[in-house]
Design a protein around this motif. Structure first.
Motif, PDB file in Angstrom:
ATOM      1  N   PHE A 159       0.470  -1.148  -0.072  1.00  0.00           N
ATOM      2  CA  PHE A 159      -0.148   0.493  -0.100  1.00  0.00           C
ATOM      3  C   PHE A 159       0.156   1.496   0.059  1.00  0.00           C
ATOM      4  O   PHE A 159       0.210   2.363  -0.693  1.00  0.00           O
ATOM      5  CB  PHE A 159      -1.199   0.004   0.548  1.00  0.00           C
ATOM      6  CG  PHE A 159      -2.581  -0.378   0.700  1.00  0.00           C
ATOM      7  CD1 PHE A 159      -3.414   0.120   0.174  1.00  0.00           C
ATOM      8  CD2 PHE A 159      -2.723  -1.842   1.560  1.00  0.00           C
ATOM      9  CE1 PHE A 159      -4.538  -1.016   0.023  1.00  0.00           C
ATOM     10  CE2 PHE A 159      -3.936  -2.654   1.548  1.00  0.00           C
ATOM     11  CZ  PHE A 159      -4.206  -2.268   0.207  1.00  0.00           C
ATOM     12  N   ALA A 160       2.217   0.968   0.667  1.00  0.00           N
ATOM     13  CA  ALA A 160       3.108   2.216   1.084  1.00  0.00           C
ATOM     14  C   ALA A 160       3.451   2.905  -0.756  1.00  0.00           C
ATOM     15  O   ALA A 160       3.719   3.662  -1.004  1.00  0.00           O
ATOM     16  CB  ALA A 160       3.985   1.919   1.371  1.00  0.00           C
ATOM     17  N   SER A 182      -3.043   8.061  -9.766  1.00  0.00           N
ATOM     18  CA  SER A 182      -3.427   9.077  -9.297  1.00  0.00           C
ATOM     19  C   SER A 182      -4.719   8.275  -8.728  1.00  0.00           C
ATOM     20  O   SER A 182      -5.257   8.237  -7.452  1.00  0.00           O
ATOM     21  CB  SER A 182      -4.032  10.339  -9.682  1.00  0.00           C
ATOM     22  OG  SER A 182      -5.237  10.044 -10.938  1.00  0.00           O
ATOM     23  N   TRP A 183      -5.085   7.240 -10.102  1.00  0.00           N
ATOM     24  CA  TRP A 183      -6.717   6.705  -8.680  1.00  0.00           C
ATOM     25  C   TRP A 183      -6.171   5.346  -8.315  1.00  0.00           C
ATOM     26  O   TRP A 183      -6.325   5.629  -7.536  1.00  0.00           O
ATOM     27  CB  TRP A 183      -7.353   5.921 -10.678  1.00  0.00           C
ATOM     28  CG  TRP A 183      -6.285   4.814 -10.897  1.00  0.00           C
ATOM     29  CD1 TRP A 183      -5.516   5.012 -11.552  1.00  0.00           C
ATOM     30  CD2 TRP A 183      -6.229   3.925 -10.557  1.00  0.00           C
ATOM     31  NE1 TRP A 183      -4.309   3.937 -11.958  1.00  0.00           N
ATOM     32  CE2 TRP A 183      -5.228   2.637 -11.374  1.00  0.00           C
ATOM     33  CE3 TRP A 183      -6.722   2.821  -9.518  1.00  0.00           C
ATOM     34  CZ2 TRP A 183      -4.480   1.420 -11.422  1.00  0.00           C
ATOM     35  CZ3 TRP A 183      -6.319   1.206  -9.887  1.00  0.00           C
ATOM     36  CH2 TRP A 183      -5.100   0.687 -10.446  1.00  0.00           C
ATOM     37  N   LEU A 184      -4.301   4.871  -8.022  1.00  0.00           N
ATOM     38  CA  LEU A 184      -4.177   4.234  -7.086  1.00  0.00           C
ATOM     39  C   LEU A 184      -4.038   4.753  -6.084  1.00  0.00           C
ATOM     40  O   LEU A 184      -3.734   4.031  -4.335  1.00  0.00           O
ATOM     41  CB  LEU A 184      -3.212   3.112  -7.985  1.00  0.00           C
ATOM     42  CG  LEU A 184      -1.865   2.604  -7.192  1.00  0.00           C
ATOM     43  CD1 LEU A 184      -3.130   1.413  -6.492  1.00  0.00           C
ATOM     44  CD2 LEU A 184      -0.425   2.018  -8.288  1.00  0.00           C
ATOM     45  N   ARG A 185      -3.163   6.267  -5.745  1.00  0.00           N
ATOM     46  CA  ARG A 185      -2.595   6.463  -4.627  1.00  0.00           C
ATOM     47  C   ARG A 185      -4.016   7.365  -3.662  1.00  0.00           C
ATOM     48  O   ARG A 185      -4.073   6.407  -3.210  1.00  0.00           O
ATOM     49  CB  ARG A 185      -2.389   7.791  -5.230  1.00  0.00           C
ATOM     50  CG  ARG A 185      -0.839   7.542  -5.606  1.00  0.00           C
ATOM     51  CD  ARG A 185       0.242   9.113  -5.685  1.00  0.00           C
ATOM     52  NE  ARG A 185      -0.737  10.819  -6.254  1.00  0.00           N
ATOM     53  CZ  ARG A 185      -0.401  10.850  -7.324  1.00  0.00           C
ATOM     54  NH1 ARG A 185      -0.165  10.383  -8.027  1.00  0.00           N
ATOM     55  NH2 ARG A 185      -0.815  11.872  -7.686  1.00  0.00           N
ATOM     56  N   ARG A 186      -4.932   7.350  -4.877  1.00  0.00           N
ATOM     57  CA  ARG A 186      -6.448   8.075  -4.059  1.00  0.00           C
ATOM     58  C   ARG A 186      -7.185   6.361  -3.484  1.00  0.00           C
ATOM     59  O   ARG A 186      -7.501   6.749  -2.739  1.00  0.00           O
ATOM     60  CB  ARG A 186      -7.669   8.099  -5.238  1.00  0.00           C
ATOM     61  CG  ARG A 186      -7.199   9.623  -5.552  1.00  0.00           C
ATOM     62  CD  ARG A 186      -7.711  10.417  -5.974  1.00  0.00           C
ATOM     63  NE  ARG A 186      -7.972  11.841  -6.381  1.00  0.00           N
ATOM     64  CZ  ARG A 186      -7.579  12.040  -7.616  1.00  0.00           C
ATOM     65  NH1 ARG A 186      -7.774  10.706  -9.067  1.00  0.00           N
ATOM     66  NH2 ARG A 186      -7.009  13.185  -8.686  1.00  0.00           N
ATOM     67  N   LEU A 187      -7.449   5.593  -4.077  1.00  0.00           N
ATOM     68  CA  LEU A 187      -7.753   4.113  -3.206  1.00  0.00           C
ATOM     69  C   LEU A 187      -6.789   3.649  -1.580  1.00  0.00           C
ATOM     70  O   LEU A 187      -7.632   3.454  -1.331  1.00  0.00           O
ATOM     71  CB  LEU A 187      -7.567   2.851  -4.540  1.00  0.00           C
ATOM     72  CG  LEU A 187      -8.016   1.470  -4.182  1.00  0.00           C
ATOM     73  CD1 LEU A 187      -9.710   2.313  -3.782  1.00  0.00           C
ATOM     74  CD2 LEU A 187      -7.444   0.824  -5.274  1.00  0.00           C
ATOM     75  N   CYS A 188      -5.604   3.957  -1.660  1.00  0.00           N
ATOM     76  CA  CYS A 188      -4.051   3.438  -0.924  1.00  0.00           C
ATOM     77  C   CYS A 188      -5.216   4.292   0.581  1.00  0.00           C
ATOM     78  O   CYS A 188      -5.388   4.078   0.887  1.00  0.00           O
ATOM     79  CB  CYS A 188      -3.162   3.257  -1.444  1.00  0.00           C
ATOM     80  SG  CYS A 188      -2.997   2.115  -2.487  1.00  0.00           S
ATOM     81  N   ALA A 189      -5.349   5.998  -0.535  1.00  0.00           N
ATOM     82  CA  ALA A 189      -5.153   6.325   0.664  1.00  0.00           C
ATOM     83  C   ALA A 189      -6.089   5.981   1.811  1.00  0.00           C
ATOM     84  O   ALA A 189      -7.200   6.506   2.976  1.00  0.00           O
ATOM     85  CB  ALA A 189      -5.386   8.170  -0.092  1.00  0.00           C
TER      86      ALA A 189
END
Length: 227
Positions: free
Chosen positions: A42-43, A51-58
């Motif tokens: 996840f890090a 961006s979609w992956l960053r938002r999903l993990c966030a």
């Protein structure tokens, strides 16, 4: 105070306490290993260029970090059972702790990943290293080294967190102690012994990771960095 301390009854229950202690150790090992692996993934996702992956993990991290572990455990154990999916207490306990602790590990590892200088990444790119090779050889080793003391504290917290799984009848150390207390009504003695066992176990875990850090990260050994 008329209370008479008596620890003699524990001789009868030592096998049960040791069985609970062994389950606590097994849960700790499994959740530490899986929590670190999932948290690191996840890090990496939170540091991704997508961006979609960053938002999903966030979203995952914020949802997990802003809800109590006990509620998450109840949702997995009781909630899934009410939907017809019945899972064992030990499995649900491990799953809940891994989900919870991976969110915190994610933020620790993200700090380590973001501390890597861009020049190192550019050098890896110039050498023709793939994204996976860059992560495995250039990013993750120094990132883990820089946040290793924080990870060690988090791993000890994981071990102590296993005590809450008694709420769903997983028979680890605290659960066994509660059952013995309900039989003997010697609360002070039994929980004092359990507290000492947790202290000894935490000290053992800290020493283990201190030794592991010295072996895995020679720079920490040379600098004498405390873990």
């Amino acid at each position: 105070m008329d209370y008479q301390f008596d620890f003699s009854f524990l001789a009868e229950y030592w096998p049960e306490l040791l069985r609970g202690l062994w389950l606590t150790i097994k849960m700790s090992v499994i959740t530490i290993a899986l929590g670190f692996a999932v948290g690191t993934l996840f890090a990496i996702g939170r540091s991704s260029q997508r961006s979609w992956l960053r938002r999903l993990c966030a979203i995952y991290v914020e949802v997990i970090r802003n809800t109590p572990l006990l509620i998450q455990m109840f949702l997995i154990y009781f909630g899934l059972a009410s939907l017809g999916l019945k899972l064992g207490a030990d499995f649900c306990a491990i799953l809940a702790i891994v989900i919870n602790i991976s969110a915190y590990t994610c933020e620790i590892m993200r700090a380590g990943i973001e501390s890597i200088r861009k020049g190192q990444l550019e050098a890896a790119n110039c050498l023709g290293l793939s994204r996976l090779q860059t992560l495995a050889m250039i990013v993750l080793p120094p990132a883990t080294e820089r946040v290793y003391p924080a990870l060690t504290s988090q791993f000890i917290l994981i071990m102590l967190t296993t005590s809450v799984v008694s709420q769903i009848s997983a028979e680890e150390l605290t659960s066994i102690a509660t059952r013995i207390d309900s039989i003997t009504f010697r609360s002070f003695e039994i929980y004092l012994v359990v507290a000492i066992l947790y202290i000894l176990l935490a000290a053992t875990v800290r020493i283990f990771f201190w030794l592991l850090g010295r072996l895995a990260f020679p720079r920490l050994r040379r600098l004498g960095t405390p873990l």
